[in-house]
Design a protein around this motif. Sequence first.
Motif, PDB file in Angstrom:
ATOM      1  N   ASP A 420       0.879  -1.199  -0.108  1.00 24.90           N
ATOM      2  CA  ASP A 420      -0.012   0.001   0.024  1.00 24.90           C
ATOM      3  C   ASP A 420       0.879   1.232   0.208  1.00 24.90           C
ATOM      4  OD1 ASP A 420      -2.450  -1.377  -0.086  1.00 24.90           O
ATOM      5  OD2 ASP A 420      -2.757  -1.408   2.137  1.00 24.90           O
ATOM      6  N   ASN A 421       1.799   1.205   1.000  1.00 25.40           N
ATOM      7  CA  ASN A 421       2.884   2.398   0.945  1.00 25.40           C
ATOM      8  C   ASN A 421       3.462   2.780  -0.435  1.00 25.40           C
ATOM      9  OD1 ASN A 421       2.287   3.134   3.614  1.00 25.40           O
ATOM     10  ND2 ASN A 421       3.893   1.942   4.426  1.00 25.40           N
ATOM     11  N   ALA A 422       3.774   1.619  -1.068  1.00 28.20           N
ATOM     12  CA  ALA A 422       4.596   1.622  -2.465  1.00 28.20           C
ATOM     13  C   ALA A 422       3.911   2.068  -3.525  1.00 28.20           C
ATOM     14  CB  ALA A 422       5.313   0.301  -2.820  1.00 28.20           C
ATOM     15  N   VAL A 423       2.530   1.597  -3.297  1.00 32.67           N
ATOM     16  CA  VAL A 423       1.556   2.108  -4.284  1.00 32.67           C
ATOM     17  C   VAL A 423       1.229   3.544  -4.130  1.00 32.67           C
ATOM     18  CG1 VAL A 423      -0.858   1.973  -5.330  1.00 32.67           C
ATOM     19  CG2 VAL A 423       0.559  -0.242  -4.846  1.00 32.67           C
ATOM     20  N   ASP A 424       0.852   4.051  -3.055  1.00 32.05           N
ATOM     21  CA  ASP A 424       0.637   5.341  -2.780  1.00 32.05           C
ATOM     22  C   ASP A 424       1.817   6.540  -3.256  1.00 32.05           C
ATOM     23  OD1 ASP A 424      -1.854   4.683  -1.548  1.00 32.05           O
ATOM     24  OD2 ASP A 424      -1.100   4.746   0.429  1.00 32.05           O
ATOM     25  N   VAL A 441       5.620  -1.704  -9.062  1.00 32.44           N
ATOM     26  CA  VAL A 441       6.127  -1.928  -7.594  1.00 32.44           C
ATOM     27  C   VAL A 441       6.198  -3.598  -7.642  1.00 32.44           C
ATOM     28  CG1 VAL A 441       5.261  -2.490  -5.359  1.00 32.44           C
ATOM     29  CG2 VAL A 441       4.524  -0.603  -6.468  1.00 32.44           C
ATOM     30  N   VAL A 442       7.440  -3.961  -7.139  1.00 37.38           N
ATOM     31  CA  VAL A 442       7.937  -5.180  -7.484  1.00 37.38           C
ATOM     32  C   VAL A 442       7.904  -6.099  -6.191  1.00 37.38           C
ATOM     33  CG1 VAL A 442       9.675  -6.821  -8.466  1.00 37.38           C
ATOM     34  CG2 VAL A 442       9.316  -4.599  -9.311  1.00 37.38           C
ATOM     35  N   VAL A 443       7.361  -7.200  -5.767  1.00 37.73           N
ATOM     36  CA  VAL A 443       7.407  -7.776  -4.690  1.00 37.73           C
ATOM     37  C   VAL A 443       7.958  -9.235  -5.020  1.00 37.73           C
ATOM     38  CG1 VAL A 443       5.884  -9.012  -3.135  1.00 37.73           C
ATOM     39  CG2 VAL A 443       5.070  -7.036  -4.258  1.00 37.73           C
ATOM     40  N   ALA A 444       9.060  -9.566  -3.832  1.00 32.13           N
ATOM     41  CA  ALA A 444       9.816 -10.835  -3.808  1.00 32.13           C
ATOM     42  C   ALA A 444       9.498 -11.409  -2.851  1.00 32.13           C
ATOM     43  CB  ALA A 444      11.164 -10.386  -4.115  1.00 32.13           C
ATOM     44  N   VAL A 454      10.952 -11.239   2.302  1.00 28.42           N
ATOM     45  CA  VAL A 454       9.866 -10.183   1.788  1.00 28.42           C
ATOM     46  C   VAL A 454      10.581  -9.001   1.386  1.00 28.42           C
ATOM     47  CG1 VAL A 454       7.618  -9.124   1.776  1.00 28.42           C
ATOM     48  CG2 VAL A 454       8.131 -11.277   3.085  1.00 28.42           C
ATOM     49  N   SER A 455      10.455  -8.782  -0.101  1.00 31.31           N
ATOM     50  CA  SER A 455      10.959  -7.423  -0.608  1.00 31.31           C
ATOM     51  C   SER A 455       9.972  -6.693  -1.331  1.00 31.31           C
ATOM     52  CB  SER A 455      12.227  -7.864  -1.399  1.00 31.31           C
ATOM     53  OG  SER A 455      12.837  -6.650  -1.943  1.00 31.31           O
ATOM     54  N   VAL A 456       9.980  -5.387  -1.260  1.00 31.05           N
ATOM     55  CA  VAL A 456       8.979  -4.555  -1.867  1.00 31.05           C
ATOM     56  C   VAL A 456       9.933  -3.464  -2.362  1.00 31.05           C
ATOM     57  CG1 VAL A 456       6.837  -3.261  -1.872  1.00 31.05           C
ATOM     58  CG2 VAL A 456       7.013  -5.359  -0.396  1.00 31.05           C
ATOM     59  N   THR A 457       9.781  -3.312  -3.574  1.00 30.24           N
ATOM     60  CA  THR A 457      10.409  -2.133  -4.268  1.00 30.24           C
ATOM     61  C   THR A 457       9.739  -1.317  -5.137  1.00 30.24           C
ATOM     62  OG1 THR A 457      12.472  -3.445  -4.531  1.00 30.24           O
ATOM     63  CG2 THR A 457      12.513  -1.550  -5.747  1.00 30.24           C
ATOM     64  N   SER A 508      15.738   1.295   2.481  1.00 31.88           N
ATOM     65  CA  SER A 508      16.891   1.694   1.569  1.00 31.88           C
ATOM     66  C   SER A 508      16.128   2.565   0.442  1.00 31.88           C
ATOM     67  CB  SER A 508      17.804   0.819   0.822  1.00 31.88           C
ATOM     68  OG  SER A 508      17.078  -0.311   0.371  1.00 31.88           O
ATOM     69  N   SER A 509      16.945   3.228  -0.421  1.00 34.37           N
ATOM     70  CA  SER A 509      16.372   4.133  -1.364  1.00 34.37           C
ATOM     71  C   SER A 509      17.321   4.095  -2.436  1.00 34.37           C
ATOM     72  CB  SER A 509      16.043   5.584  -0.789  1.00 34.37           C
ATOM     73  OG  SER A 509      15.377   6.254  -2.013  1.00 34.37           O
ATOM     74  N   PRO A 510      17.494   2.956  -3.213  1.00 35.86           N
ATOM     75  CA  PRO A 510      18.429   2.862  -4.393  1.00 35.86           C
ATOM     76  C   PRO A 510      17.899   3.658  -5.983  1.00 35.86           C
ATOM     77  CG  PRO A 510      16.992   0.929  -4.352  1.00 35.86           C
ATOM     78  CD  PRO A 510      16.994   1.632  -3.030  1.00 35.86           C
ATOM     79  N   GLY A 511      16.932   4.013  -5.749  1.00 35.73           N
ATOM     80  CA  GLY A 511      16.133   4.576  -6.853  1.00 35.73           C
ATOM     81  C   GLY A 511      14.794   5.428  -6.504  1.00 35.73           C
ATOM     82  N   GLY A 512      14.220   4.108  -6.234  1.00 37.58           N
ATOM     83  CA  GLY A 512      12.782   4.448  -5.429  1.00 37.58           C
ATOM     84  C   GLY A 512      12.891   4.054  -3.943  1.00 37.58           C
ATOM     85  N   ALA A 513      11.889   3.507  -3.452  1.00 35.64           N
ATOM     86  CA  ALA A 513      12.275   2.822  -1.844  1.00 35.64           C
ATOM     87  C   ALA A 513      12.036   1.480  -2.016  1.00 35.64           C
ATOM     88  CB  ALA A 513      10.725   3.412  -1.297  1.00 35.64           C
ATOM     89  N   ARG A 514      12.811   0.884  -0.874  1.00 34.40           N
ATOM     90  CA  ARG A 514      13.005  -0.706  -0.783  1.00 34.40           C
ATOM     91  C   ARG A 514      13.062  -0.815   0.445  1.00 34.40           C
ATOM     92  NH1 ARG A 514      15.510  -4.944  -4.154  1.00 34.40           N
ATOM     93  NH2 ARG A 514      16.019  -6.520  -2.752  1.00 34.40           N
TER      94      ARG A 514
END
Length: 528
Positions: A420-424, A441-444, A454-457, A508-514
């Motif tokens: 939800d945070n990533a989509v917003d 948004v990529v979910v792993a 769990v990874s959300v980027t 972290s923030s390699p580009g977007g948020a992770r």
Amino acid sequence: MAARILLAVLGIVVVTLAVGFALFARLTSQTADNRAIEQATGIAVTLGRVPQVAQALEGGDPGHLLPRLGEQVRADTGASYVVIIDRTGVRWSHPNPALIGRRVEEPVMALDGHVHTGINEGSLGRSANARAPVFDAAGKPVGEVSVGILESEVDVRLDAEFWDIAFYSAIALVLGIAASLLLARAIKRVTFGVEPAEIVALMQEREAMLHGIREGVLAVDAKGAINVLNDEARRLLGIETAHLGQRVEDVVPEGRLRRIITGETEGADLVAVTDEHLLVLNRMPVTVAGRHAGWVVTIRDRTELEALLRQLDSVEGLSTALRAQEHEFSNRLHVLSVLLELGEVGEATRYSRELQAETALASEEIRARIGSPVVAALLLAKMTVAAERDVVVRLDPASRLEAGQDEDLPVVTVLGNLVDNAVDAVADDPRTVGTQPRGEVVVALTCTGGALHVSVTDTGPGIPSDRLAEVFVDGYSTKQPRGSMRRGVGLALVHRLVTRAGGTIEASSPGGARFDVALPLRVREGVA
């Protein structure tokens, strides 16, 4: 209150002075008696050793020496009486001439050669008396000398000291009155002029009110000590064993909650997340009669309300997606209907198969990689809702989650909040206005090393490097509030859930948020 304090202090002072004066009078009287006895003893012993006295007693005192000698000694020493008595008990000197030549009623005690002292009742009254033997030239007792100092003489000395005692007692009484008035003023200033009966009534009303409301109340004085703590505040803060008078730092652990209570974090309706509750706190300073008296913190439990608001927000998103899908399906049905009316059965069949393949592709891909039906359903729902906001949510091809591996883990809550945070973040990114889609948004999901990772980027604006350490703090958010739902709570809740499950979460923030989460897998009983 002033009258009560005055009467109490006066009573204490008067009783203390009375007892002290009685003890002083007794001790002074005893001391005066002892001094009188010592003085009488000295006079009697000295006179008994005068040779002329023994000679006069043995010779019958033909020159009447003894009466004159006795009166002279009495006048010179200040004694009340000096009586010289022979061995037969006949008086040869006495202040009362009528008693000279008469016998005494009691025996002549000094004939044993010793001095006898005491307080006696004589013919002249109660007196301190000393009886010393009269020795002849051979050292044999031939009579006695009785010297007395009447009690009236002792009373004269006491009377002389009484006025000094009375003077100092009056000074003590005046000081006691002044002290009582100053004490009454000080107490009334501290109690703001409230009388004792009113204080009792206020205390009863306060206790009834504080413990009867369903809102936590915590009051702290100007020195930082807790002086009001109702039952609801104890429950919400988890400090059941706290006692009044303790400092906030001693009962509330370090963190945002303590900083709000102590005033280090300022603001209205501040949010703090504990292990059990989502709290909303307000801290108000208390000023009485122009003086800072401390502050009061009100605590409201918003756990259930916040959960309902978030659930309602999710339902609204799903309903919006369903309405959009309904409109899309209605369009597709119209296309099929027109194709059939035109007799294009083959084209209609081909179009129907394309729709079926398009719809089932994403679902089959997720189900093939995610064995947990709940997690798979969550991902499909988030994909549908995100699509209506022009955001693509996709599952990393390397993701694998077997059925049962998420058992007893807060995967749904953690993953749902992160997505939800990533989509917003992607949907609200002003840089992607007018683009289609706006971002992804990529979910792993993988299980390695005994932990579920769990990874959300996302491709949103990311997190400033200097704020990475604050993203899990209650109330921190870079987004504007949406409706009644509070911002800055989701990541704090995720952090609490991950920590309680024994896992870790990093931002972290390699580009977007992770966001990377590691949750230790539960070992099933009976499985080696």
